[in-house]
Write a protein that holds these residues in place. Structure first.
Motif, mmCIF file in Angstrom:
data_model
loop_
_atom_site.group_PDB
_atom_site.id
_atom_site.type_symbol
_atom_site.label_atom_id
_atom_site.label_comp_id
_atom_site.label_asym_id
_atom_site.label_seq_id
_atom_site.Cartn_x
_atom_site.Cartn_y
_atom_site.Cartn_z
ATOM 1 N N ASN A 225 -3.302 -0.341 20.843
ATOM 2 C CA ASN A 225 -4.736 -0.149 21.058
ATOM 3 C C ASN A 225 -5.360 0.868 20.103
ATOM 4 O O ASN A 225 -6.392 1.458 20.397
ATOM 5 N N LEU B 236 -7.032 -3.747 22.922
ATOM 6 C CA LEU B 236 -6.768 -4.234 24.274
ATOM 7 C C LEU B 236 -7.441 -5.566 24.572
ATOM 8 O O LEU B 236 -6.837 -6.454 25.174
ATOM 9 N N LEU C 95 -1.462 -7.679 27.095
ATOM 10 C CA LEU C 95 -2.471 -8.231 26.188
ATOM 11 C C LEU C 95 -2.637 -9.732 26.391
ATOM 12 O O LEU C 95 -3.774 -10.246 26.408
#
Length: 563
Positions: free
Chosen positions: A391, A354, A463
């Motif tokens: 992630n 992340l 992101l």
């Protein structure tokens, strides 16, 4: 003196490779005669061989038996006859299958256990799920000590009806299950993997030391332990293991309270995780370490091929990964005494944590992996860009990747399907025509299909926003650049008829394009597939487009500790 041992990879329930010379081996320290006999299920001799050993120190003995066809219920007898007959030994292994043997090698995504994958619970409930599969896990120890030899002594081939099945490599198992059904033969899997490892950990020092680039792995290690005794290095690593276990125990408590806790939050609460520990002679991630303690203990076991899933832990040196991996393949082929030993390996999938920037270093690893496929014979690449998990460096679902590996094995290694039918479309060449680039692809004669990937696109946008960036207008995953090497989103058009294997790229912002690329990100949407249903491999048309990875993310490779 008069010590004799048989490698622990030989045991009851073992699988011996069919239609190939069968190597039997172990260790001995005195003059002796070794007699090896293989029997069928009627106790009739299939093959027998005798070897005289002359030695006054411990050496590795190897004796070979003639190739055999597939069959079940065989037995193997190994006699060691010293001149002192009192110490002579005979060992018999029962319930042996002669079938297909594959090695499941690499790091954590190959190590990822069946019990933890999406498909695991259903598979483990099935009484006959792995009925025709047997598994040998090379003991995971990185240092020669009493525990090492005890674990090795107790290791053996396992069958599906035992408790250990839950700990099998998920990819290794799912590959073997499908292969056993397709070729109607027992399949044995040898697990030889360790999470977080560089390919250099699985190599003999001589293969690293002959090349200036690869030697950097050895020099980095030498510099880190310079001036430290073996005792000091061992103590530092032992202290780290205590600290690491304590951190994991505390993390487990946090995870129990919040299954969605981020790594960043955990480290703010507990302090930085100490993994991977100090560089030392005892650290499993050291160059050549696991080659000595794991791989060399199972060579030259006769095998059909290698399944390989690795590359994440070499992302700090992406520009030499092609050389590293190709050299490792040669190293293994030499050790297994098979210059054409098949390697089926997974190209790294989508991944980005992340808070990470998109360093595009995984793009370079993927490119290096394709270079190995294109330059090293009897290697095949599985394009898995669409099989990453947001992630998380460890995608939980392993079935599709295992199936893609198995389909390549069936078509390319066993010849049971038409050649190339199991391979993804891959970049072949590019033609520049004024304001457009026409890109041609192999394995795409029937053309392409477009799929939506809205969830990944949403994650990608998030992101980029965290890094203070917005997705450029007209984003498609395809990009082109002019002489200035500045990339812009490209419009794309699939070719038709006899040009179905082409994609035409253009952009109003690039009047004279020179470079093109697709999916050039660590994590992003995957939308273009061949008519076969396999994803288009990421590519760039030139390695001289000015793109380089100058940094790399500090990837946390530790397997989830709270299962």
């Amino acid at each position: 003196m008069n010590k004799f041992s048989i490698s622990s990879i030989f045991s009851d329930n073992c699988v011996l490779q069919r239609n190939k010379i069968i190597n039997i081996f172990g260790y001995v320290d005195s003059n002796c005669e070794i007699v090896t006999t293989l029997y069928n299920n009627q106790h009739k001799i299939l093959s027998k061989n005798t070897k005289t050993i002359c030695t006054e120190s411990e050496i590795k003995w190897i004796i070979s038996l003639e190739p055999q066809s597939e069959q079940e219920g065989c037995s193997l007898k190994i006699d060691c006859r010293f001149s002192d007959t009192i110490n002579s030994k005979a060992t018999i292994f029962e319930n042996i299958s002669i079938g297909e043997v594959w090695i499941a090698g690499g790091q954590s995504n190959m190590e990822f256990e069946l019990q933890n994958c999406t498909e695991g619970p259903k598979e483990l409930k099935s009484k006959n799920g792995g009925k025709h599969i047997r598994f040998y896990y090379t003991p995971k120890n990185a240092w020669f000590n009493d525990k090492y030899y005890e674990d090795e002594k107790n290791s053996c081939w396992k069958t599906w009806d035992g408790e250990s099945a839950k700990n099998w490599s998920a990819i290794g198992y799912l590959f073997a299950k499908k292969l056993a059904a397709d070729i109607k033969c027992t399949v044995g899997v040898i697990g030889c993997n360790w999470g977080g490892t560089s390919a250099s950990a699985w190599m003999n020092e001589k293969y690293l030391s002959v090349d200036k680039d690869l030697e950097s792995y050895l020099k980095d290690q030498e510099e880190a332990v310079k001036g430290k005794s073996i005792e000091q290095q061992c103590k530092e690593y032992d202290d780290y293991e205590v600290e690491f276990a304590k951190w994991n125990a505390e993390f487990s408590k946090l995870w129990e309270k919040d299954h969605n806790i981020s790594w960043e939050t955990a480290e703010k609460t507990l302090g930085k995780n100490p993994w991977p520990g100090p560089k030392s002679c005892k650290n499993p991630y050291r160059p050549c370490g696991l080659y000595k303690t794991m791989l060399s203990r199972i060579t030259p076991y006769s095998t059909k091929g290698v399944l390989w899933y690795q590359g994440e832990s070499d992302d700090h040196k992406p520009n030499i990964y092609a050389k590293l991996f190709a050299t490792m393949i040669k190293n293994w082929r030499d050790d297994f005494d098979d210059s054409s030993l098949p390697f089926i390996f997974v190209q790294l999938p989508n991944h980005r944590y992340l808070m990470d920037k998109d360093f595009k270093h995984w793009c370079l690893i993927r490119e290096a992996q394709q270079q190995v496929y294109e330059s090293v014979k009897n290697t095949w690449i599985v394009i898995a860009l669409d099989k990453g998990q947001f992630n998380d460096i460890h995608p939980k679902s392993k079935a599709d990747v295992a199936t893609r590996m198995e389909q390549i094995a069936v078509s390319e290694v066993y010849g049971k399907k038409s050649k190339r039918s199991s391979l993804s479309p891959m970049y072949e060449n590019a033609l520049i025509l004024e304001d457009k680039i026409i890109v041609s692809f192999s394995n795409a004669d029937k053309g392409f299909i477009l799929k939506k990937d809205e969830e990944t696109l949403k994650n990608y946008i998030e992101l980029e926003k965290i890094q203070g960036k917005d997705l450029p207008e007209g984003f498609t995953g395809f990009e082109i650049a002019g002489e200035d090497k500045v990339y812009h989103p490209a419009k794309f058009l699939f070719g038709k008829d006899n040009k179905a294997n082409t994609i035409i790229l253009s952009s109003d912002l690039v009047q004279q394009p020179r470079y093109a690329r697709y999916a050039w990100y660590n994590y992003g949407p995957v939308t273009v597939y061949g008519k076969s249903g396999l994803p288009l491999a990421p590519f760039r048309t030139s390695t001289k487009d000015g793109e380089e990875a100058t940094e790399h993310a500090e990837i946390q490779q530790i397997m989830t500790v709270a299962n």
